[in-house]
Design an enzyme around this catalytic site. Sequence first.
Site, PDB file in Angstrom:
ATOM      1  CD  GLU A  83      35.538  18.498  43.230  1.00 25.42           C
ATOM      2  OE1 GLU A  83      35.430  17.669  42.323  1.00 25.42           O
ATOM      3  OE2 GLU A  83      35.514  19.716  43.029  1.00 25.42           O
ATOM      4  CB  CYS A  97      42.511  24.988  47.722  1.00 25.76           C
ATOM      5  SG  CYS A  97      40.915  25.785  47.558  1.00 25.76           S
ATOM      6  CB  CYS A 104      28.340  26.876  48.609  1.00 27.50           C
ATOM      7  SG  CYS A 104      28.576  28.504  49.368  1.00 27.50           S
ATOM      8  CB  CYS A 108      28.453  33.667  44.183  1.00 27.63           C
ATOM      9  SG  CYS A 108      28.706  34.143  45.914  1.00 27.63           S
ATOM     10  CB  CYS A 111      30.658  30.461  42.451  1.00 25.98           C
ATOM     11  SG  CYS A 111      31.566  29.180  43.342  1.00 25.98           S
ATOM     12  CD  GLU A 150      31.507  32.426  53.748  1.00 23.59           C
ATOM     13  OE1 GLU A 150      31.821  32.685  52.570  1.00 23.59           O
ATOM     14  OE2 GLU A 150      32.164  32.846  54.712  1.00 23.59           O
ATOM     15  CB  SER A 201      34.754  36.643  47.811  1.00 23.26           C
ATOM     16  OG  SER A 201      35.603  35.530  47.938  1.00 23.26           O
ATOM     17  CG  LEU A 202      34.844  43.921  47.525  1.00 16.19           C
ATOM     18  CD1 LEU A 202      35.773  44.801  48.302  1.00 16.19           C
ATOM     19  CD2 LEU A 202      34.370  44.630  46.258  1.00 16.19           C
ATOM     20  CG  ASN A 278      39.604  29.596  36.780  1.00 14.55           C
ATOM     21  OD1 ASN A 278      40.536  29.695  35.985  1.00 14.55           O
ATOM     22  ND2 ASN A 278      39.748  29.869  38.066  1.00 14.55           N
ATOM     23  CB  CYS A 320      39.243  30.206  41.821  1.00 16.20           C
ATOM     24  SG  CYS A 320      40.835  30.535  42.498  1.00 16.20           S
TER      25      CYS A 320
HETATM   26  N1  SAH Z   1      32.766  31.174  50.125  1.00 16.69           N
HETATM   27  C1  SAH Z   1      34.108  31.693  50.319  1.00 16.69           C
HETATM   28  C2  SAH Z   1      35.166  30.646  50.114  1.00 16.69           C
HETATM   29  C3  SAH Z   1      35.309  30.150  48.680  1.00 16.69           C
HETATM   30  S1  SAH Z   1      36.703  30.940  48.012  1.00 16.69           S
HETATM   31  C4  SAH Z   1      34.324  32.885  49.406  1.00 16.69           C
HETATM   32  O1  SAH Z   1      33.570  33.044  48.467  1.00 16.69           O
HETATM   33  O2  SAH Z   1      35.234  33.665  49.659  1.00 16.69           O
HETATM   34  C5  SAH Z   1      36.541  30.702  46.315  1.00 16.69           C
HETATM   35  C6  SAH Z   1      36.953  31.953  45.562  1.00 16.69           C
HETATM   36  O3  SAH Z   1      36.899  31.695  44.151  1.00 16.69           O
HETATM   37  C7  SAH Z   1      36.005  33.099  45.839  1.00 16.69           C
HETATM   38  O4  SAH Z   1      36.703  34.307  45.837  1.00 16.69           O
HETATM   39  C8  SAH Z   1      35.092  33.010  44.640  1.00 16.69           C
HETATM   40  O5  SAH Z   1      34.422  34.195  44.400  1.00 16.69           O
HETATM   41  C9  SAH Z   1      36.070  32.684  43.545  1.00 16.69           C
HETATM   42  N2  SAH Z   1      35.425  32.097  42.369  1.00 16.69           N
HETATM   43  C10 SAH Z   1      34.225  31.513  42.291  1.00 16.69           C
HETATM   44  N3  SAH Z   1      33.978  31.082  41.039  1.00 16.69           N
HETATM   45  C11 SAH Z   1      35.071  31.406  40.324  1.00 16.69           C
HETATM   46  C12 SAH Z   1      35.442  31.185  38.968  1.00 16.69           C
HETATM   47  N4  SAH Z   1      34.654  30.537  38.147  1.00 16.69           N
HETATM   48  N5  SAH Z   1      36.644  31.639  38.562  1.00 16.69           N
HETATM   49  C13 SAH Z   1      37.473  32.257  39.425  1.00 16.69           C
HETATM   50  N6  SAH Z   1      37.184  32.461  40.718  1.00 16.69           N
HETATM   51  C14 SAH Z   1      36.005  32.051  41.164  1.00 16.69           C
END
Ligand code: SAH
Length: 333
Positions: A83, A97, A104, A108, A111, A150, A201-202, A278, A320
């Site tokens: 996607e 994006c 993945c 997490c 996600c 990732e 992504s912290l 989200n 996201c």
């Molecule tokens: N794997 C990488 C690239 C994906 S970026 C990373 O994690 O940085 C996708 C971003 O959306 C990440 O910061 C992730 O933590 C965030 N994310 C994941 N699920 C989400 C959600 N349900 N609502 C908002 N942000 C989310």
Amino acid sequence: MDLDLLKDTLAELGEPAYRAGQVWEWTARGAGGYADMTNLPAGLRAQLEERVPFSTLELVDQAESRDGTVKALFHTADGRPVEAVLMRYQDGRRSICVSSQCGCPLTCTFCATGTMAFGRNLTTSEILDQALFFRRIEPIDHCVFMGMGEPMMNIENVLAACEKLPDVGVTNRRTTISTVGWIPGMKQFLAQDRPIRLALSLHAADPELRSRIMPVNDRYPLPDVLELCVKHWRETNRKVFIEYVMLAGVNDHTKHAQQLAAALTPHEAFKVNLIPYNPTGTGYEGSGRTTIGAFRDALQRAGVPATVRLTRGRDIAAACGQLVADRETTSAA
Ligand code: SAH
């Protein structure tokens, strides 16, 4: 378009080397197919039509949000879902994006992508074909690697795609690679000198909490990751974006903001982007607007610049963390 296959095919057909450049130039500028490439001999166009699929990705579904966001679901040639999203902003910015992997392997807990089975790394051409799909709709100028997967686990192909993205309209300065803190890939990223932005992504500064919501933290602990981020900032003078998803009652207390501010030293190396959560059916709830505002204020009081991310495309599950291409939710819109 599989650029290696293109080159091999042109060589087999005895075509001069510059043909590959001509084909790419048309494609990168949004041509709809080989038929548009009027400076190629008609016979060659017909050959290419037959032998080199114009895209490595087949569009399976497309949805448009009320806010103008477009989400596309593709299948790779081996049938894997991918996607990508186009975000349209009022100031005219057109940001895409893109996904770097199908699914993945990280898990997490908040996600949606993490809940689908991991497929494989995407090829350079499969990454570029996501951008080219949107380029055929309209000119694009920003790109974030924040789709599925990732990117630092597929850093060679991601960087190879970044090398070509400027031809499609997206300079490296307007390109951001987001990572959970996958150190081997980050090291490769730091070793090259393209002016690409880095985002981390912290989501929690407390080690125990971070490991709970992002198991990768056990393998690559946050302090080691932040050390690399500061190194990157010192070497390039480019701030690292910190993504922090706001989960109600989990990581959104003032004490978490203080922990975050303490972890981000020196403050000038970072800029925090708070992400409203989200909903994805993973059991978490997003923090409310007041809580997010208070968290941002606490960070700012501590001297850490922070903004709240604008949510786009929620009504078509394009926001996201909502990309999960093997569930019905994705094709519903
Ligand atoms: N794997 C990488 C690239 C994906 S970026 C990373 O994690 O940085 C996708 C971003 O959306 C990440 O910061 C992730 O933590 C965030 N994310 C994941 N699920 C989400 C959600 N349900 N609502 C908002 N942000 C989310």
